[in-house]
Scaffold this motif. Structure first.
Motif, PDB file in Angstrom:
ATOM      1  N   LEU A   3       0.805  -1.226   0.000  1.00  0.00           N
ATOM      2  CA  LEU A   3       0.000   0.000   0.000  1.00  0.00           C
ATOM      3  C   LEU A   3       0.836   1.274   0.000  1.00  0.00           C
ATOM      4  CD1 LEU A   3      -2.694  -1.156   2.593  1.00  0.00           C
ATOM      5  CD2 LEU A   3      -2.962  -0.983   0.108  1.00  0.00           C
ATOM      6  N   GLY A   4       2.163   1.153   0.135  1.00  0.00           N
ATOM      7  CA  GLY A   4       3.029   2.320   0.076  1.00  0.00           C
ATOM      8  C   GLY A   4       2.749   3.318   1.186  1.00  0.00           C
ATOM      9  N   ASP A   5       2.912   4.592   0.864  1.00  0.00           N
ATOM     10  CA  ASP A   5       2.700   5.646   1.857  1.00  0.00           C
ATOM     11  C   ASP A   5       1.220   5.900   2.124  1.00  0.00           C
ATOM     12  OD1 ASP A   5       5.423   6.013   2.059  1.00  0.00           O
ATOM     13  OD2 ASP A   5       5.480   7.572   0.500  1.00  0.00           O
ATOM     14  N   ARG A  54       0.825 -13.278   3.474  1.00  0.00           N
ATOM     15  CA  ARG A  54      -0.537 -13.612   3.072  1.00  0.00           C
ATOM     16  C   ARG A  54      -1.539 -12.667   3.733  1.00  0.00           C
ATOM     17  NH1 ARG A  54      -4.899 -15.589   5.061  1.00  0.00           N
ATOM     18  NH2 ARG A  54      -3.881 -15.609   7.094  1.00  0.00           N
ATOM     19  N   THR A  55      -1.314 -12.369   5.012  1.00  0.00           N
ATOM     20  CA  THR A  55      -2.196 -11.451   5.739  1.00  0.00           C
ATOM     21  C   THR A  55      -2.171 -10.063   5.115  1.00  0.00           C
ATOM     22  OG1 THR A  55      -1.884 -12.678   7.800  1.00  0.00           O
ATOM     23  CG2 THR A  55      -2.590 -10.386   7.989  1.00  0.00           C
ATOM     24  N   ALA A  56      -0.983  -9.578   4.796  1.00  0.00           N
ATOM     25  CA  ALA A  56      -0.870  -8.250   4.185  1.00  0.00           C
ATOM     26  C   ALA A  56      -1.533  -8.209   2.811  1.00  0.00           C
ATOM     27  CB  ALA A  56       0.604  -7.868   4.074  1.00  0.00           C
ATOM     28  N   ASP A  57      -1.352  -9.268   2.018  1.00  0.00           N
ATOM     29  CA  ASP A  57      -2.008  -9.328   0.709  1.00  0.00           C
ATOM     30  C   ASP A  57      -3.525  -9.267   0.862  1.00  0.00           C
ATOM     31  OD1 ASP A  57       0.411  -9.501  -0.577  1.00  0.00           O
ATOM     32  OD2 ASP A  57       0.328 -11.669  -0.868  1.00  0.00           O
ATOM     33  N   SER A  58      -4.036 -10.005   1.843  1.00  0.00           N
ATOM     34  CA  SER A  58      -5.476 -10.050   2.060  1.00  0.00           C
ATOM     35  C   SER A  58      -6.019  -8.676   2.449  1.00  0.00           C
ATOM     36  CB  SER A  58      -5.788 -11.082   3.157  1.00  0.00           C
ATOM     37  OG  SER A  58      -7.145 -11.038   3.537  1.00  0.00           O
ATOM     38  N   LEU A  59      -5.350  -8.015   3.379  1.00  0.00           N
ATOM     39  CA  LEU A  59      -5.818  -6.696   3.814  1.00  0.00           C
ATOM     40  C   LEU A  59      -5.646  -5.659   2.707  1.00  0.00           C
ATOM     41  CD1 LEU A  59      -4.908  -5.930   7.527  1.00  0.00           C
ATOM     42  CD2 LEU A  59      -7.150  -6.195   6.466  1.00  0.00           C
ATOM     43  N   ALA A  60      -4.553  -5.729   1.981  1.00  0.00           N
ATOM     44  CA  ALA A  60      -4.344  -4.765   0.898  1.00  0.00           C
ATOM     45  C   ALA A  60      -5.448  -4.889  -0.142  1.00  0.00           C
ATOM     46  CB  ALA A  60      -2.973  -4.987   0.258  1.00  0.00           C
ATOM     47  N   LEU A  72      -8.488  -5.948   0.407  1.00  0.00           N
ATOM     48  CA  LEU A  72      -9.720  -5.423   1.002  1.00  0.00           C
ATOM     49  C   LEU A  72      -9.730  -3.900   1.010  1.00  0.00           C
ATOM     50  CD1 LEU A  72     -12.358  -5.898   2.676  1.00  0.00           C
ATOM     51  CD2 LEU A  72     -10.901  -5.775   4.699  1.00  0.00           C
ATOM     52  N   LEU A  73      -8.633  -3.292   1.470  1.00  0.00           N
ATOM     53  CA  LEU A  73      -8.599  -1.844   1.648  1.00  0.00           C
ATOM     54  C   LEU A  73      -8.492  -1.089   0.328  1.00  0.00           C
ATOM     55  CD1 LEU A  73      -6.267  -1.732   4.767  1.00  0.00           C
ATOM     56  CD2 LEU A  73      -8.744  -1.410   4.698  1.00  0.00           C
ATOM     57  N   SER A  74      -7.975  -1.756  -0.704  1.00  0.00           N
ATOM     58  CA  SER A  74      -7.913  -1.112  -2.020  1.00  0.00           C
ATOM     59  C   SER A  74      -9.169  -1.362  -2.831  1.00  0.00           C
ATOM     60  CB  SER A  74      -6.689  -1.611  -2.792  1.00  0.00           C
ATOM     61  OG  SER A  74      -6.790  -3.012  -3.027  1.00  0.00           O
ATOM     62  N   GLY A  75     -10.090  -2.170  -2.278  1.00  0.00           N
ATOM     63  CA  GLY A  75     -11.362  -2.423  -2.938  1.00  0.00           C
ATOM     64  C   GLY A  75     -11.315  -3.480  -4.006  1.00  0.00           C
TER      65      GLY A  75
END
Length: 474
Positions: free
Chosen positions: A27-29, A454-460, A462-465
Motif C-alpha cells: 500500500l506504500g505511503d 498472506r495477511t498483508a495481501d489479504s488486507l491490501a 480489502l482496503l484497495s477495494g
C-alpha cells in the motif's frame, strides 16, 4: 474509510513486524500503521543476548530459507552478507544410553532405508525388524480418523520404537509437544498424505526419494551474524515512520461503524479501519470475545506449553573430544528434562571459540512441567547432570543464561484445523480483522513470515477495494 487507511497491528514479534513491512510494500505511503506491543521491546520470542563473549539467540536460533518469501525478505532488508550456514555433521539422538547419529534417509524420523537404521543403534534389533514389517503389512481395514495423530499413522505401520525414538523426538521437539497428541494434518501433512495414499510408509518414502530432484543451493536453515535480533532491528528501521508503541498492551477491540476501536490498557483508544492480531490465540480470544464469542471459543481452545532456553558455557577442556555435529534431541521415553541440545559453538561458524564450548538446552514439553517450579540454580544443576551423562563433560559451566518462555509454544493437537475453520467462519462477520502468527499455520519463523505476507495481501486487497478477502485460514 479514510483516504489513508488506518491499520493497527497488535504484537511486535516477527509476525507483527513483517505484517507491517508487507503492508507498506503493498500500500506504500497510503497506509497509516500503528503497532502496539505489550512488552518493553520488539521481537517477541526472538531475543539475542551477550553470552560467552558472543551474541547468542535465546529464542529461535535459525531461520528456514528454502521459502522464496524468506530469502527475498533477507535480501530486501540488506542482510544477505550476514547469513551464516551451519557446519555439517547433523543431529544426534540420545537413545539407549548414548548419543547416536540420526540415520540417513528419514522424513520426520520415518526411515526409508533399513541398514542405516540398524547401524545407528537407535533401535534394538527387534525394533528394526518390526519397522521392516511395514513393507509387507496389509493396509489397515476400517475407516481412518478424520484428523489422526502422528502416532496413529506411524505406530501401526512401523512399530513403537520408530515412533518413540525417532518420530517423537524429532516432531515433538519442534513443537515442544507429544507426537501422540499432535495432529498429523497440521504438523506433518507430508506424512499424512503418504499414509492416506499408500499402503507402506517405507516403500512410499523410498519412491519419493528416488523421484526427488537432486538438492541444490545452500543450507535450508541459516542464522545471521549478530543473532536473529539483527532481523528485528532491520524490520524496525524500515518502520521508523510508523507509530510504534512499546509497553502498550491492548485490552479490547470493539466494532465502531465500518471500523474498529482498539482500547489500550492505559485507557487510550486507537481508531482503525483494520486490525491485525499478531499475538497468541489466547490474547486474540480475550480481545475479540465481546464482538464474537464463537471466534473467542475457537481460539481459546488452542493449548500452549511453557518452555525455557538454558545457555551454558563450558571451558573447552570440559568436553572430552571435539564436538562433531550440531547437537542432539532426547526422546520423551528417556524421561529427561532436556528436550534438545544445540552445540552452538560447533553448529555456527561465527560462534566458534577456542576457549569456550557454548551449549543451548531446551526444556519443557507437553505433559512435563517438572522444571517449572525449579529455581535457576537447581535447574542448571539438573541439566548439567544430564549433559555429563550424555556428553561426558568433566567440569561445571562457567557462565549461564536462562530464558523462560511462559506459554511459549502453541500445540497443534487433534482438531487444530477444525478450530481454524471455525475461526474462519466467525471472522466473516468481522471484515478487516486478520489473525496471523505461530498459533495458526506453522510455529517456525519462516511459517510466520509467509503467513504475514498472506495477511498483508489479504488486507491490501480489502482496503484497495479489489475484493473482500476475509479468510483466516486456507
Amino acid at each position: 474509510m479514510h483516504s489513508r487507511p488506518r491499520i493497527v497491528i497488535i504484537g511486535g514479534g516477527i509476525s507483527g513486524l513483517t505484517s507491517a513491512h508487507y503492508l507498506h510494500r503493498r500500500l506504500g505511503d497510503g497506509v497509516q500503521v500503528t503497532l502496539v506491543e505489550g512488552g518493553p521491546r520488539l521481537g517477541g520470542k526472538i531475543a539475542t543476548v551477550p553470552f560467552g563473549g558472543q551474541a547468542v539467540d535465546v529464542g529461535p536460533d535459525a531461520l528456514m530459507v528454502r521459502s522464496p518469501v524468506v530469502a527475498t525478505l533477507i535480501d530486501d532488508l540488506g542482510l544477505g552478507d550476514l547469513v551464516v550456514e551451519p557446519n555439517a555433521g547433523g543431529a544426534r539422538i540420545w537413545s539407549r544410553g548414548k548419543l547416536r547419529r540420526l540415520p540417513a534417509g528419514t522424513l520426520f524420523g520415518i526411515p526409508d532405508r533399513l541398514l542405516p537404521l540398524l547401524w545407528s543403534g537407535l533401535l534394538s534389533p527387534s525394533g528394526v525388524a518390526r519397522a521392516a514389517l511395514d513393507i509387507v503389512l496389509p493396509r489397515r481395514p476400517g475407516p481412518k480418523p478424520a484428523d489422526p495423530t502422528i502416532a496413529e499413522l506411524v505406530r501401526p505401520r512401523m512399530g513403537a520404537e520408530v515412533f518413540d525414538r525417532l518420530v517423537d523426538p524429532l516432531l515433538g521437539g519442534v513443537h515442544a509437544g507429544r507426537a501422540d497428541e499432535l495432529s498429523a494434518h497440521s504438523t506433518a501433512p507430508d506424512i499424512e498424505g503418504l499414509a492416506r495414499t499408500n499402503r507402506s510408509l517405507y516403500l512410499a518414502l523410498g519412491r519419493r526419494r528416488r523421484a526427488a530432484p537432486p538438492k541444490t543451493g545452500g543450507a535450508a536453515l541459516v542464522t545471521l551474524r549478530g543473532g536473529l535480533a539483527t532481523l528485528i532491528d532491520a524490520l524496525a528501521a524500515r518502520l521508523a515512520g510508523d507509530d510504534i508503541r512499546l509497553g502498550s498492551p491492548a485490552s479490547l477491540i470493539t466494532r465502531t461503524g465500518d471500523g474498529y476501536t482498539v482500547g489500550l490498557a492505559d485507557g487510550r483508544n486507537i481508531e482503525a479501519d483494520a486490525v491485525v492480531l499478531a499475538a497468541s490465540a489466547g490474547v486474540a480470544a480475550e480481545l475479540l470475545g465481546g464482538e464474537s464469542p464463537e471466534l473467542a471459543a475457537a481460539l481459546a481452545d488452542v493449548p500452549y506449553v511453557d518452555v525455557a532456553t538454558v545457555c551454558l558455557a563450558y571451558p573447552r577442556s570440559a568436553a572430552p573430544a571435539e564436538l562433531h555435529g550440531t547437537g542432539f534431541l532426547v526422546p520423551p521415553i528417556e524421561d529427561k528434562l532436556v528436550v534438545g541440545c544445540t552445540w552452538s559453538s560447533a553448529k555456527w561458524p561465527h560462534l566458534a571459540n577456542d576457549e569456550l564450548v557454548l551449549i543451548r538446552c531446551m526444556v519443557g514439553r507437553r505433559g512435563d512441567n517438572r522444571w517449572l517450579d525449579l529455581d535457576d540454580d537447581t535447574l542448571v544443576d539438573l541439566i548439567h547432570g544430564e549433559l555429563v551423562e550424555a556428553m561426558g563433560l568433566t567440569q561445571r559451566p562457567v557462565e549461564r543464561h536462562i530464558e523462560r518462555w511462559p506459554q511459549g509454544m502453541p500445540q497443534y493437537v487433534v482438531g487444530h484445523q477444525a478450530r481454524l475453520d471455525a475461526a474462519t467462519t466467525a471472522l466473516l462477520a468481522l471484515p478487516g480483522i486478520r489473525l496471523t502468527g505461530s498459533s495458526y499455520r506453522g510455529v517456525g519463523l519462516a511459517s510466520c513470515i509467509v503467513d504475514a505476507e498472506r495477511t498483508a495481501d489479504s488486507l491490501a486487497a480489502l482496503l484497495s477495494g479489489d475484493r473482500p478477502l476475509t479468510e483466516v485460514a486456507s
